[in-house]
Design a protein around this motif. Structure first.
Motif, PDB file in Angstrom:
ATOM      1  N   ILE A  49       9.221 -13.728  11.451  1.00 62.12           N
ATOM      2  CA  ILE A  49       9.400 -13.923  10.096  1.00 62.12           C
ATOM      3  C   ILE A  49       9.370 -12.800   9.221  1.00 62.12           C
ATOM      4  O   ILE A  49       8.230 -12.442   8.742  1.00 62.12           O
ATOM      5  CB  ILE A  49       8.412 -15.213   9.447  1.00 62.12           C
ATOM      6  CG1 ILE A  49       6.893 -14.945  10.140  1.00 62.12           C
ATOM      7  CG2 ILE A  49       9.009 -16.405   9.869  1.00 62.12           C
ATOM      8  CD1 ILE A  49       6.016 -16.023   9.470  1.00 62.12           C
ATOM      9  N   PRO A  50      10.440 -12.312   9.050  1.00 57.88           N
ATOM     10  CA  PRO A  50      10.362 -10.799   8.579  1.00 57.88           C
ATOM     11  C   PRO A  50       9.781 -10.460   6.871  1.00 57.88           C
ATOM     12  O   PRO A  50       9.159  -9.500   6.633  1.00 57.88           O
ATOM     13  CB  PRO A  50      11.860 -10.517   8.452  1.00 57.88           C
ATOM     14  CG  PRO A  50      12.608 -11.533   8.484  1.00 57.88           C
ATOM     15  CD  PRO A  50      11.882 -12.456   9.405  1.00 57.88           C
ATOM     16  N   TRP A  51      10.012 -11.403   6.105  1.00 62.13           N
ATOM     17  CA  TRP A  51       9.599 -11.245   4.666  1.00 62.13           C
ATOM     18  C   TRP A  51       8.076 -11.619   4.760  1.00 62.13           C
ATOM     19  O   TRP A  51       7.491 -11.264   3.744  1.00 62.13           O
ATOM     20  CB  TRP A  51      10.295 -11.963   3.808  1.00 62.13           C
ATOM     21  CG  TRP A  51      11.740 -11.553   3.442  1.00 62.13           C
ATOM     22  CD1 TRP A  51      12.503 -10.854   4.321  1.00 62.13           C
ATOM     23  CD2 TRP A  51      12.645 -12.252   2.506  1.00 62.13           C
ATOM     24  NE1 TRP A  51      13.568 -10.632   3.641  1.00 62.13           N
ATOM     25  CE2 TRP A  51      13.738 -11.565   2.621  1.00 62.13           C
ATOM     26  CE3 TRP A  51      12.459 -13.200   1.457  1.00 62.13           C
ATOM     27  CZ2 TRP A  51      14.693 -11.554   1.815  1.00 62.13           C
ATOM     28  CZ3 TRP A  51      13.359 -13.450   0.561  1.00 62.13           C
ATOM     29  CH2 TRP A  51      14.749 -12.776   0.790  1.00 62.13           C
ATOM     30  N   ASN A  52       7.324 -12.114   5.676  1.00 67.96           N
ATOM     31  CA  ASN A  52       5.849 -12.363   5.616  1.00 67.96           C
ATOM     32  C   ASN A  52       5.206 -10.895   6.003  1.00 67.96           C
ATOM     33  O   ASN A  52       3.892 -10.864   6.056  1.00 67.96           O
ATOM     34  CB  ASN A  52       5.440 -13.523   6.658  1.00 67.96           C
ATOM     35  CG  ASN A  52       5.646 -14.799   5.947  1.00 67.96           C
ATOM     36  OD1 ASN A  52       6.670 -15.427   6.152  1.00 67.96           O
ATOM     37  ND2 ASN A  52       4.693 -15.289   4.879  1.00 67.96           N
ATOM     38  N   ASN A  53       5.843  -9.986   6.492  1.00 69.63           N
ATOM     39  CA  ASN A  53       5.646  -8.599   6.878  1.00 69.63           C
ATOM     40  C   ASN A  53       6.096  -7.573   6.366  1.00 69.63           C
ATOM     41  O   ASN A  53       6.041  -6.561   6.809  1.00 69.63           O
ATOM     42  CB  ASN A  53       5.492  -8.790   8.551  1.00 69.63           C
ATOM     43  CG  ASN A  53       4.789  -9.905   9.110  1.00 69.63           C
ATOM     44  OD1 ASN A  53       3.800  -9.929   9.384  1.00 69.63           O
ATOM     45  ND2 ASN A  53       5.640 -10.777   9.635  1.00 69.63           N
ATOM     46  N   ASN A  54       6.747  -7.574   5.308  1.00 72.66           N
ATOM     47  CA  ASN A  54       7.498  -6.674   4.530  1.00 72.66           C
ATOM     48  C   ASN A  54       7.099  -6.333   3.038  1.00 72.66           C
ATOM     49  O   ASN A  54       7.771  -5.656   2.286  1.00 72.66           O
ATOM     50  CB  ASN A  54       8.724  -6.765   4.822  1.00 72.66           C
ATOM     51  CG  ASN A  54       9.662  -7.705   3.738  1.00 72.66           C
ATOM     52  OD1 ASN A  54       8.955  -8.328   3.111  1.00 72.66           O
ATOM     53  ND2 ASN A  54      10.959  -7.515   3.509  1.00 72.66           N
ATOM     54  N   GLY A  55       5.906  -7.117   2.416  1.00 76.70           N
ATOM     55  CA  GLY A  55       5.831  -6.887   1.167  1.00 76.70           C
ATOM     56  C   GLY A  55       6.427  -7.733   0.355  1.00 76.70           C
ATOM     57  O   GLY A  55       6.023  -7.317  -1.102  1.00 76.70           O
ATOM     58  N   PHE A  56       7.448  -8.669   0.572  1.00 77.13           N
ATOM     59  CA  PHE A  56       7.833  -9.525  -0.310  1.00 77.13           C
ATOM     60  C   PHE A  56       7.069 -10.331  -1.339  1.00 77.13           C
ATOM     61  O   PHE A  56       7.201 -10.388  -2.457  1.00 77.13           O
ATOM     62  CB  PHE A  56       8.668 -10.709   0.287  1.00 77.13           C
ATOM     63  CG  PHE A  56       9.193 -11.664  -0.565  1.00 77.13           C
ATOM     64  CD1 PHE A  56      10.259 -11.488  -1.330  1.00 77.13           C
ATOM     65  CD2 PHE A  56       8.794 -12.806  -0.459  1.00 77.13           C
ATOM     66  CE1 PHE A  56      10.841 -12.456  -2.078  1.00 77.13           C
ATOM     67  CE2 PHE A  56       9.514 -14.070  -1.167  1.00 77.13           C
ATOM     68  CZ  PHE A  56      10.338 -13.621  -2.196  1.00 77.13           C
ATOM     69  N   GLY A  57       5.813 -10.774  -0.853  1.00 75.97           N
ATOM     70  CA  GLY A  57       4.965 -11.352  -1.634  1.00 75.97           C
ATOM     71  C   GLY A  57       3.755 -10.771  -2.801  1.00 75.97           C
ATOM     72  O   GLY A  57       3.003 -11.210  -3.333  1.00 75.97           O
ATOM     73  N   ASN A  58       3.949  -9.389  -2.146  1.00 71.18           N
ATOM     74  CA  ASN A  58       2.934  -8.739  -2.758  1.00 71.18           C
ATOM     75  C   ASN A  58       3.219  -8.327  -4.359  1.00 71.18           C
ATOM     76  O   ASN A  58       4.348  -8.444  -4.933  1.00 71.18           O
ATOM     77  CB  ASN A  58       3.042  -7.205  -2.272  1.00 71.18           C
ATOM     78  CG  ASN A  58       2.474  -7.361  -1.057  1.00 71.18           C
ATOM     79  OD1 ASN A  58       2.003  -8.046  -0.480  1.00 71.18           O
ATOM     80  ND2 ASN A  58       2.446  -5.875  -0.473  1.00 71.18           N
ATOM     81  N   LYS A  59       1.888  -8.461  -5.023  1.00 70.38           N
ATOM     82  CA  LYS A  59       2.059  -8.313  -6.442  1.00 70.38           C
ATOM     83  C   LYS A  59       2.192  -6.587  -6.784  1.00 70.38           C
ATOM     84  O   LYS A  59       2.245  -5.839  -6.084  1.00 70.38           O
ATOM     85  CB  LYS A  59       0.898  -9.165  -7.327  1.00 70.38           C
ATOM     86  CG  LYS A  59       1.050 -10.474  -6.959  1.00 70.38           C
ATOM     87  CD  LYS A  59      -0.070 -11.122  -7.688  1.00 70.38           C
ATOM     88  CE  LYS A  59      -0.285 -12.677  -7.327  1.00 70.38           C
ATOM     89  NZ  LYS A  59      -1.331 -13.334  -8.167  1.00 70.38           N
TER      90      LYS A  59
END
Length: 279
Positions: free
Chosen positions: A126-136
Motif C-alpha cells: 500500500i504505497p502511500w502508507n509508506n511514502n510520507g503522504f499522511g505526514n504533517k
C-alpha cells in the motif's frame, strides 16, 4: 482462522492457546471495504457523508494506495486529503477515489487502520502508507532533509501555479499578505516573525494571483537576508538568505525568482509520523 497451540517443554498436558481476534477484525474490515463501491474524492461526495468516525481507503487510477482513519469526522479527514492533493503537480483529484466505513467510537481504540494496514501488507503493498503522504509539517529541524525518490512530495511536488484563495486587491501590510497566503494555499507556508512585517505596506494588484506571483511580490517587500524557499512539499520563509535547502526547487529573494535542482536519495523505507488518524 485456526488457533495456534504449543508447549514450551514438549510435554502433552499443558499448552498455550492463542486466538488472533485482531487479525479476524482486520480481515473483516478489509472484506467489507473491498465489497463497496468507490467515488471520486470530490466535495459533493464528501458532503454526503455522516459526521462520524471511521476508516477509509484511497485509490489512484483504480489502484489501492492508502488506508487511514478518522477518530471524529470522516468528512473532515477526507477534506484534508482533498485539499492536499489539489495543491500538487502530476496528480488530479479526478484520478483519486475513496470508500469508507463508519465505526463505533469505542472501536477506534483498536486502531482499525492498523488492522487494515497489517492485512494489506500481507497481500501486497500500500504505497502511500509508506511514502510520507499522511505526514504533517515536519518542523524547522527537518527543512534540510533530503527526501527519497519514492516520497510523496517528490512524486507529487507542490504547485506554485495554484491560485491563492481569499485575496482582495488593495493595500495591506506584509504581515496580512503572509497570513492570507498561508490560509489560501492547500499546502503549508511556514515563516518566521518580524516586527517589520506589521508596518511595511504592500499593494495587492489583483484578487486572482498564483502562489508564484504572491511569493514574487513578497520577495520584493521582505527585508534583506530574508528569503522564501519552495521545498518539494511546502514553503518556508526565514532570514537566512542565501542558505540553500536540499529539497528546494525555487527561491524568492531580493525580488527575484531563482529555480534550483532539488536532491533526492534512492527509493527506500520512509518514516511516517502519523497514520491517517486526525480530524
Amino acid at each position: 482462522m485456526a488457533p495456534v497451540v504449543g508447549s514450551d517443554d514438549g510435554t502433552r498436558y499443558h499448552k498455550d492457546f492463542t486466538l488472533s481476534i485482531t487479525k479476524a477484525l482486520g480481515d473483516q474490515l478489509a472484506d467489507a471495504l473491498d465489497g463497496m463501491g468507490r467515488v471520486p474524492l470530490h466535495e459533493e461526495n464528501i458532503a454526503r457523508l455522516k459526521e462520524k468516525p471511521g476508516v477509509y481507503q484511497l485509490y489512484l487510477n483504480d489502484e489501492f494506495v492508502y488506508v487511514g482513519k478518522a477518530d471524529k469526522s470522516l468528512p473532515a479527514r477526507l477534506r484534508n486529503h482533498l485539499s492536499k492533493i489539489s495543491g500538487r503537480r502530476r496528480i488530479s483529484l479526478d484520478e483519486v477515489a475513496f470508500s469508507c466505513l463508519y465505526v463505533a467510537e469505542d472501536f477506534s481504540a483498536l486502531a482499525p487502520e492498523r488492522l487494515l494496514i497489517s492485512h494489506h501488507k500481507e497481500m501486497g503493498n500500500i504505497p502511500w502508507n509508506n511514502n510520507g503522504f499522511g505526514n504533517k509539517d515536519p518542523g524547522r529541524q527537518r527543512d534540510s532533509t533530503v527526501l527519497k525518490q519514492n516520497h510523496f512530495d517528490v512524486e507529487f511536488p507542490i504547485d506554485l501555479d495554484r491560485p491563492v484563495e481569499g485575496l482582495t486587491p488593495g493595500e495591506i501590510t506584509l504581515q496580512e499578505l503572509l497570513d492570507k497566503a498561508k490560509a489560501g494555499l492547500p499546502y503549508n507556508f511556514r515563516y518566521g516573525k518580524s516586527a517589520a512585517f506589521k508596518t511595511r505596506r504592500v499593494h495587492v494588484p489583483a484578487a486572482e494571483m498564483t502562489a508564484d506571483q504572491v511569493f514574487r511580490l513578497i520577495a520584493v517587500e521582505i527585508p534583506d537576508k530574508w528569503q522564501v524557499a519552495a521545498l518539494m512539499g511546502y514553503v518556508i520563509m526565514y532570514d537566512d538568505s542565501p542558505t540553500t535547502y536540499k529539497s528546494a526547487w525555487r527561491y524568492y529573494r531580493d525580488g527575484q525568482s531563482i529555480d534550483a535542482m532539488p536532491e533526492a536519495e534512492p527509493a527506500g523505507d520512509i518514516e511516517d509520523d502519523e497514520s491517517g488518524a486526525d480530524d
